[in-house]
Design an enzyme around this catalytic site. Structure first.
Site, PDB file in Angstrom:
ATOM      1  N   GLY A 128      10.136  -8.436  -7.597  1.00  0.00           N
ATOM      2  CA  GLY A 128      10.155  -9.340  -6.219  1.00  0.00           C
ATOM      3  C   GLY A 128      10.300 -10.709  -6.132  1.00  0.00           C
ATOM      4  N   THR A 129       9.776 -11.221  -5.030  1.00  0.00           N
ATOM      5  CA  THR A 129       9.983 -12.718  -4.869  1.00  0.00           C
ATOM      6  C   THR A 129       9.210 -13.533  -5.891  1.00  0.00           C
ATOM      7  OG1 THR A 129      10.009 -12.423  -2.377  1.00  0.00           O
ATOM      8  CG2 THR A 129       9.177 -14.377  -3.130  1.00  0.00           C
ATOM      9  N   LYS A 189       7.306 -22.593 -10.836  1.00  0.00           N
ATOM     10  CA  LYS A 189       6.333 -22.967 -11.758  1.00  0.00           C
ATOM     11  C   LYS A 189       7.016 -23.635 -13.076  1.00  0.00           C
ATOM     12  CE  LYS A 189       3.507 -22.013  -8.678  1.00  0.00           C
ATOM     13  NZ  LYS A 189       4.110 -21.791  -7.439  1.00  0.00           N
ATOM     14  N   GLY A 223      14.798   1.106   0.732  1.00  0.00           N
ATOM     15  CA  GLY A 223      14.114   2.287   1.305  1.00  0.00           C
ATOM     16  C   GLY A 223      13.753   2.124   2.660  1.00  0.00           C
ATOM     17  N   VAL A 282       1.420 -25.366   0.723  1.00  0.00           N
ATOM     18  CA  VAL A 282       1.675 -25.043  -0.516  1.00  0.00           C
ATOM     19  C   VAL A 282       3.109 -25.497  -1.109  1.00  0.00           C
ATOM     20  CG1 VAL A 282       1.504 -23.545  -2.668  1.00  0.00           C
ATOM     21  CG2 VAL A 282      -0.417 -24.039  -0.857  1.00  0.00           C
ATOM     22  N   ARG A 321       5.796 -18.066   5.033  1.00  0.00           N
ATOM     23  CA  ARG A 321       6.617 -16.842   4.759  1.00  0.00           C
ATOM     24  C   ARG A 321       6.147 -16.022   5.813  1.00  0.00           C
ATOM     25  NH1 ARG A 321       9.305 -16.849   0.073  1.00  0.00           N
ATOM     26  NH2 ARG A 321       9.579 -14.621   0.122  1.00  0.00           N
ATOM     27  N   ASP A 366       2.066  -9.050   0.937  1.00  0.00           N
ATOM     28  CA  ASP A 366       2.229 -10.079   1.928  1.00  0.00           C
ATOM     29  C   ASP A 366       2.227  -9.739   3.256  1.00  0.00           C
ATOM     30  OD1 ASP A 366       2.272 -11.991  -0.328  1.00  0.00           O
ATOM     31  OD2 ASP A 366       4.239 -12.509  -0.131  1.00  0.00           O
ATOM     32  N   HIS A 396     -16.963 -29.666 -25.214  1.00  0.00           N
ATOM     33  CA  HIS A 396     -16.797 -31.007 -24.781  1.00  0.00           C
ATOM     34  C   HIS A 396     -15.941 -31.638 -26.067  1.00  0.00           C
ATOM     35  CE1 HIS A 396     -17.673 -35.071 -23.532  1.00  0.00           C
ATOM     36  NE2 HIS A 396     -17.876 -35.497 -24.898  1.00  0.00           N
TER      37      HIS A 396
END
Length: 455
Positions: free
Chosen positions: A38-39, A49, A112, A175, A260, A299, A432
């Site tokens: 998908g997206t 990214k 579908g 974003v 979106r 979504d 650290h």
């Protein structure tokens, strides 16, 4: 053909439901009209990214002299950038195809449509499911009257560009908008953001927004907040954008990044009684639609539109159908990341939300500045980690900004979702020098025993 589970949509949410269902012993059909994944995999998270990583490398080369490494930045070759992006996507796509094939899930290629409360039709063939999961995903929205085409593009078009625009206007400071602003600026473009709300990334802590705006000013990324879009014209040379307060801006491209929308039109949902609102599918906290054995995930369900939310939705629904009674997903406990430079990570409640829930005097906060973190100094990044706790209670929010902080939000998620007290986290040893060390410092300060911070 009959199945235990028919999933309509093969994106992050849909394939997660199919894989988990198959592993729980179900006979599963997964319907996808485009590419599996998908997206997120093909037009969203992953390729975006990859571009951001290329942008980070470009910035590293430009700044190499500051760390004593001789290097010369000679420019960005979009053919190479796109080839890198496609390699990443291709490897993940092949891996996902193999995973689905080996799981026993039947992958049905085609668009579908829900035709009955227990049936999905694909190209004239009907697939009956004892349970149906709607997972049709989302698409890039535009504004009423703002047509996409030519030099007016969406994020999906932006991912396919074979050139770096000399200048770009981005409509939307959320974003998607700030991520593309970051990429194009690193690639050498002059970028201007238009945002209708008072600040960039308006869903984040106000202090995080201010930190991003400060960083963008330093990078010469222009932005206009409290600014409403009025219109755009275009010709062979570029676009001219006007705003309601009288501004006129010119650039090579206009990127429309206003969010979106749910991809639910003409899929038979409303005809079969699925409750809808503004195109979204409404469910209860078990992700059930109230119709038959039909669930909705990802979504198309109101809330955060994030791939990892989709994964969890898919897993949850498969386990719900299997009778495992999974715990409901708490939306505020889902980590949120913006992969611009600097990056933003957050999970849980903002300070304002916490004060609304627990009272003005019922909240304590701390901010640990990354200036005190050794690894962050090596990365030459500014930023901070902010923690929000219920007074004398658990940590309810973690918010951060700085280079690479996306890799830190996982621990923040554990704190918030496991109701950790600052005193619990302060007892843990953070290696650290790491950026993760800053999480420990923030927890120490919130527990009332700061180490590398002033009282």
């Amino acid at each position: 053909m009959s199945y235990d589970l028919v999933v309509l949509g093969g994106g992050s949410a849909g394939y997660a439901a199919a894989l988990r269902g198959a592993r729980l012993g179900m006979k599963v059909a997964l319907v996808e009209g485009d590419k599996l994944g998908g997206t997120c995999l093909h037009r969203g998270c992953i390729p975006t990214k990859a571009l951001l990583h290329s942008a980070e490398v470009a910035d590293a080369i430009r700044g190499s002299k500051s760390v004593g490494v001789a290097g010369t930045f000679e420019g960005v070759e979009m053919s190479g950038v796109n080839a890198f992006k496609e390699r990443v996507v291709s490897r993940l796509y092949k891996g996902l195809q193999g995973l689905v094939a080996s799981s026993g899930v039947e992958l049905v290629s085609g668009w579908g449509r829900l035709v009955e409360s227990d049936t999905v039709e694909v190209g004239g063939t009907r697939y009956r499911g004892n349970n149906i999961v709607l997972a049709s995903g989302s698409y890039p929205r535009s504004l009423p009257g703002l047509d996409i085409g030519g030099r007016v593009i969406t994020s999906e078009h932006a991912l396919e560009l074979d050139f770096v625009p000399k200048s770009a206007i981005i409509l939307g400071g959320g974003v998607i908008g700030v991520e593309f602003a970051s990429v194009w600026s690193s690639f050498g473009a002059k970028v201007t953001i238009i945002e209708a709300l008072p600040r960039l990334v308006p869903g984040e802590e106000e202090i995080v927004s201010k930190g991003l705006e400060r960083a963008f000013r330093a990078r010469n990324i222009a932005y206009h907040t409290n600014t409403m879009f009025a219109g755009v014209t275009q010709n062979e040379d570029g676009v001219t954008v006007t705003t309601r307060d009288g501004k006129t801006l010119e650039a090579d491209l206009l990127l429309v990044a206003v969010g979106r929308g749910p991809a639910t039109a003409n899929l038979g949902y409303e005809e079969n009684g699925i409750p809808m609102e503004r195109g979204f599918v409404l469910t209860n906290d078990r992700l059930h639609t109230g119709v038959g054995n039909i669930y909705a995930i990802g979504d198309i369900v109101p809330g955060l539109q994030l791939a990892h939310r989709g994964f969890q939705h898919g897993i949850f629904v498969a386990e719900e159908i299997a009778g495992l009674k999974p715990a409901p997903i708490v939306e505020s406990g889902i980590p949120r990341v913006t992969y611009s430079e600097p990056q933003i990570g957050s999970v849980g409640l903002t300070e304002a939300q916490a004060r609304e829930q627990f009272g003005t005097d019922g909240v304590e906060t701390t901010e640990y500045n990354l200036a005190g973190n050794a690894k962050s100094q090596m990365l030459e990044t500014a930023g901070f980690i902010k923690m929000v706790r219920q007074k004398d209670g658990p940590i309810v929010g973690v918010h951060m900004i700085g280079a690479r902080v996306s890799e830190l939000i996982g621990e923040g998620q554990l704190m918030v979702n496991w109701d950790a007290y600052p005193e619990d986290v302060a007892r843990l040893i953070h290696a650290h020098p790491t950026q993760n060390d800053a999480i420990g410092e923030a927890a120490l300060a919130l527990a009332g025993k700061p180490l590398h911070t002033h009282d």
